[in-house]
Design an enzyme around this catalytic site. Structure first.
Site, PDB file in Angstrom:
ATOM      1  N   ASP A   9      57.854  23.734 -35.564  1.00 16.94           N
ATOM      2  CA  ASP A   9      57.188  23.667 -34.262  1.00 16.94           C
ATOM      3  C   ASP A   9      58.261  23.783 -33.193  1.00 16.94           C
ATOM      4  OD1 ASP A   9      54.751  23.284 -35.473  1.00 16.94           O
ATOM      5  OD2 ASP A   9      54.795  21.107 -35.279  1.00 16.94           O
ATOM      6  N   ASP A  36      43.221  23.910 -36.370  1.00 14.76           N
ATOM      7  CA  ASP A  36      43.553  22.492 -36.255  1.00 14.76           C
ATOM      8  C   ASP A  36      42.246  21.725 -36.405  1.00 14.76           C
ATOM      9  OD1 ASP A  36      46.234  23.083 -35.810  1.00 14.76           O
ATOM     10  OD2 ASP A  36      45.926  23.300 -33.653  1.00 14.76           O
TER      11      ASP A  36
END
Length: 252
Positions: free
Chosen positions: A11, A130
């Site tokens: 990330d 997600d």
């Protein structure tokens, strides 16, 4: 029998690799190019870059990071985060990405999946989801904007739609498992796999090598994503693969 993949996830926010718990409390991990090359040498099957700075604040696509990484990388690189249109996809693929991960933009403009699949080939298009479990509704729903906005779109409906539109792969992150290191959301992943025929990358909850064994023994997903346990050197790609071999799982 298809060999299972172990994929480190980086990330990236403002040019640095970060990691949090359940998408919150981000902490600095290191330089993305250095980490990518480390995992390349450590036996990773692929790498995923998620540019969360773009998702949150509209930062420019991290072309320089991708280009510098791709020049020295010998494994496939998937890039996601803030990709809005075909021009963004073209730019990323031209600068070294092998696959593109779409999330919020695909939910907002589902036709982008079909357009991208037809232009670049479905093997290049990964749809990231997600997935948030709503206790009140007792079901899983898609979120957008880095997990910050809950939608009314059922994960189970959406995975079938994106496959129909031309997605070549799914990246499923179970938000309530993310960073908790207590194991993958086995039941959720197994149900999704029953609904689609395309490969699934499982994300969220991998806390040790045994969790990857359980993932592949109990579901037919194609790959497991790992972040904090690798970044914090709690285990290594090699240790995960050794444990998988012991469990009778074919690895690359």
């Amino acid at each position: 029998m298809i060999k299972k993949r172990v994929i480190p996830c980086l990330d990236v926010k403002d040019g640095r690799v970060v990691k949090g718990i359940q998408f919150q409390s981000l902490r600095d991990i290191g330089n993305p190019v250095d980490l990518a090359l480390y995992y390349n040498e450590a036996g990773a099957d692929e790498l995923v870059f998620l540019d969360i700075s773009k998702t949150e604040a509209g930062h420019d696509l991290m072309i320089e990071v991708i280009e510098a990484t791709a020049k020295q990388l010998f494994i496939p690189l998937t890039v996601g985060g803030g990709i809005q249109n075909l021009d963004d996809i073209t730019q990323l693929l031209n600068h070294g990405a092998d696959k593109i991960s779409l999330n919020s933009s695909a939910l907002k403009h589902p036709e982008l999946i079909r357009q991208a699949s037809e232009k670049f080939g479905r093997q290049c298009i990964c749809i990231a989801i997600d997935s948030f479990y709503d206790k009140d509704r007792e079901d899983y729903f898609c979120t957008t904007h880095g997990g910050k906005k809950l939608t009314d779109v059922s994960v189970y409906d959406w995975v079938q739609e994106v496959e129909h539109l031309g997605a070549g792969e799914l990246l499923i992150t179970s938000m309530h498992h993310d960073g908790m290191k207590q194991g993958f959301d086995i039941e959720h992943l197994a149900k999704i796999k029953q609904l689609v025929n395309i490969p699934i990358i499982a994300s969220g909850g991998g806390g040790n090598a045994q969790h990857f064994v359980e993932l592949f023994q109990q579901t037919d997903v194609s790959a497991g994503l790992a972040a904090s346990i690798l970044h914090d050197q709690e285990t290594t790609v090699a240790e995960i693969k050794d444990k998988m071999r012991e469990g009778g799982i074919l690895v690359r």
